[in-house]
Design a protein around this motif. Sequence first.
Motif, PDB file in Angstrom:
ATOM      1  N   GLU A   1       0.825  -1.198   0.000  1.00 27.76           N
ATOM      2  CA  GLU A   1       0.000   0.000   0.000  1.00 27.76           C
ATOM      3  C   GLU A   1       0.862   1.252   0.000  1.00 27.76           C
ATOM      4  N   ASN A   2       1.922   1.238   0.805  1.00 27.11           N
ATOM      5  CA  ASN A   2       2.826   2.384   0.846  1.00 27.11           C
ATOM      6  C   ASN A   2       3.526   2.578  -0.497  1.00 27.11           C
ATOM      7  N   GLU A   3       3.936   1.499  -1.134  1.00 26.57           N
ATOM      8  CA  GLU A   3       4.589   1.594  -2.441  1.00 26.57           C
ATOM      9  C   GLU A   3       3.620   2.131  -3.488  1.00 26.57           C
ATOM     10  N   ASN A   4       2.373   1.643  -3.448  1.00 25.68           N
ATOM     11  CA  ASN A   4       1.375   2.117  -4.405  1.00 25.68           C
ATOM     12  C   ASN A   4       1.077   3.598  -4.199  1.00 25.68           C
ATOM     13  N   GLU A   5       0.958   4.022  -2.946  1.00 21.25           N
ATOM     14  CA  GLU A   5       0.737   5.436  -2.656  1.00 21.25           C
ATOM     15  C   GLU A   5       1.930   6.274  -3.117  1.00 21.25           C
ATOM     16  N   TYR A   6       3.119   5.747  -2.869  1.00 27.49           N
ATOM     17  CA  TYR A   6       4.344   6.440  -3.279  1.00 27.49           C
ATOM     18  C   TYR A   6       4.389   6.598  -4.793  1.00 27.49           C
ATOM     19  N   LEU A   7       4.083   5.526  -5.529  1.00 24.50           N
ATOM     20  CA  LEU A   7       4.084   5.589  -6.988  1.00 24.50           C
ATOM     21  C   LEU A   7       3.023   6.561  -7.501  1.00 24.50           C
ATOM     22  N   GLU A   8       1.852   6.542  -6.885  1.00 31.01           N
ATOM     23  CA  GLU A   8       0.780   7.453  -7.291  1.00 31.01           C
ATOM     24  C   GLU A   8       1.186   8.907  -7.066  1.00 31.01           C
ATOM     25  N   LEU A   9       1.751   9.185  -5.902  1.00 34.83           N
ATOM     26  CA  LEU A   9       2.193  10.550  -5.616  1.00 34.83           C
ATOM     27  C   LEU A   9       3.332  10.977  -6.538  1.00 34.83           C
ATOM     28  N   THR A  10       4.218  10.052  -6.831  1.00 37.09           N
ATOM     29  CA  THR A  10       5.321  10.348  -7.751  1.00 37.09           C
ATOM     30  C   THR A  10       4.787  10.680  -9.142  1.00 37.09           C
ATOM     31  N   ASN A  11       3.820   9.913  -9.596  1.00 34.61           N
ATOM     32  CA  ASN A  11       3.221  10.182 -10.914  1.00 34.61           C
ATOM     33  C   ASN A  11       2.500  11.521 -10.938  1.00 34.61           C
ATOM     34  N   GLN A  12       1.802  11.867  -9.843  1.00 31.87           N
ATOM     35  CA  GLN A  12       1.136  13.167  -9.764  1.00 31.87           C
ATOM     36  C   GLN A  12       2.147  14.308  -9.786  1.00 31.87           C
ATOM     37  N   LEU A  13       3.231  14.125  -9.051  1.00 33.03           N
ATOM     38  CA  LEU A  13       4.273  15.153  -9.021  1.00 33.03           C
ATOM     39  C   LEU A  13       4.921  15.320 -10.393  1.00 33.03           C
ATOM     40  N   LYS A  14       5.171  14.208 -11.074  1.00 33.15           N
ATOM     41  CA  LYS A  14       5.755  14.275 -12.412  1.00 33.15           C
ATOM     42  C   LYS A  14       4.818  14.989 -13.378  1.00 33.15           C
ATOM     43  N   ALA A  15       3.526  14.698 -13.300  1.00 36.81           N
ATOM     44  CA  ALA A  15       2.556  15.360 -14.171  1.00 36.81           C
ATOM     45  C   ALA A  15       2.516  16.864 -13.891  1.00 36.81           C
ATOM     46  N   SER A  16       2.564  17.241 -12.616  1.00 38.76           N
ATOM     47  CA  SER A  16       2.582  18.667 -12.257  1.00 38.76           C
ATOM     48  C   SER A  16       3.846  19.340 -12.762  1.00 38.76           C
ATOM     49  N   TYR A  17       4.971  18.667 -12.613  1.00 42.65           N
ATOM     50  CA  TYR A  17       6.243  19.226 -13.071  1.00 42.65           C
ATOM     51  C   TYR A  17       6.256  19.378 -14.589  1.00 42.65           C
ATOM     52  N   ASP A  18       5.758  18.376 -15.304  1.00 44.33           N
ATOM     53  CA  ASP A  18       5.709  18.454 -16.768  1.00 44.33           C
ATOM     54  C   ASP A  18       4.826  19.607 -17.232  1.00 44.33           C
ATOM     55  N   ALA A  19       3.700  19.812 -16.563  1.00 48.03           N
ATOM     56  CA  ALA A  19       2.817  20.929 -16.916  1.00 48.03           C
ATOM     57  C   ALA A  19       3.512  22.258 -16.648  1.00 48.03           C
ATOM     58  N   PHE A  20       4.197  22.348 -15.518  1.00 48.05           N
ATOM     59  CA  PHE A  20       4.939  23.565 -15.183  1.00 48.05           C
ATOM     60  C   PHE A  20       6.026  23.835 -16.213  1.00 48.05           C
ATOM     61  N   GLU A  21       6.786  22.827 -16.571  1.00 44.70           N
ATOM     62  CA  GLU A  21       7.864  22.992 -17.552  1.00 44.70           C
ATOM     63  C   GLU A  21       7.323  23.424 -18.907  1.00 44.70           C
ATOM     64  N   SER A  22       6.210  22.855 -19.313  1.00 46.58           N
ATOM     65  CA  SER A  22       5.611  23.221 -20.596  1.00 46.58           C
ATOM     66  C   SER A  22       5.185  24.687 -20.594  1.00 46.58           C
ATOM     67  N   LYS A  23       4.515  25.090 -19.526  1.00 48.79           N
ATOM     68  CA  LYS A  23       4.072  26.485 -19.418  1.00 48.79           C
ATOM     69  C   LYS A  23       5.273  27.427 -19.343  1.00 48.79           C
TER      70      LYS A  23
END
Length: 93
Positions: free
Chosen positions: A8-30
């Motif tokens: 569960e902790n690994e799944n939460e970690y992966l989910e949060l990592t993916n959310q952070l990556k998506a936010s970072y990619d959007a920021f970089e694009s803008k």
Amino acid sequence: MNENTNIENENEYLELTNQLKASYDAFESKNQDLETENDDLKKSIITIYGLIRTLDDYNNNYILGTTDGKQEFNFLLNTCLSFINGVIDADII
């Protein structure tokens, strides 16, 4: 039970990592879009400023027809220079 908690902790970690990556990619694009827009604005304003300076030099060194024509040219030139100087001071420097 310990393994389930780890999974569960690994799944939460992966989910949060993916959310952070998506936010970072959007920021970089803008950010990239803003940098490109800013560079284009600088090029345009500096080009216009150079053209107006060339007109000013031409006006100071050559006679332009009638007195009325020269007064109109001076008015337009000074108006443009004032506008461009304001934009450069506010947006570029």
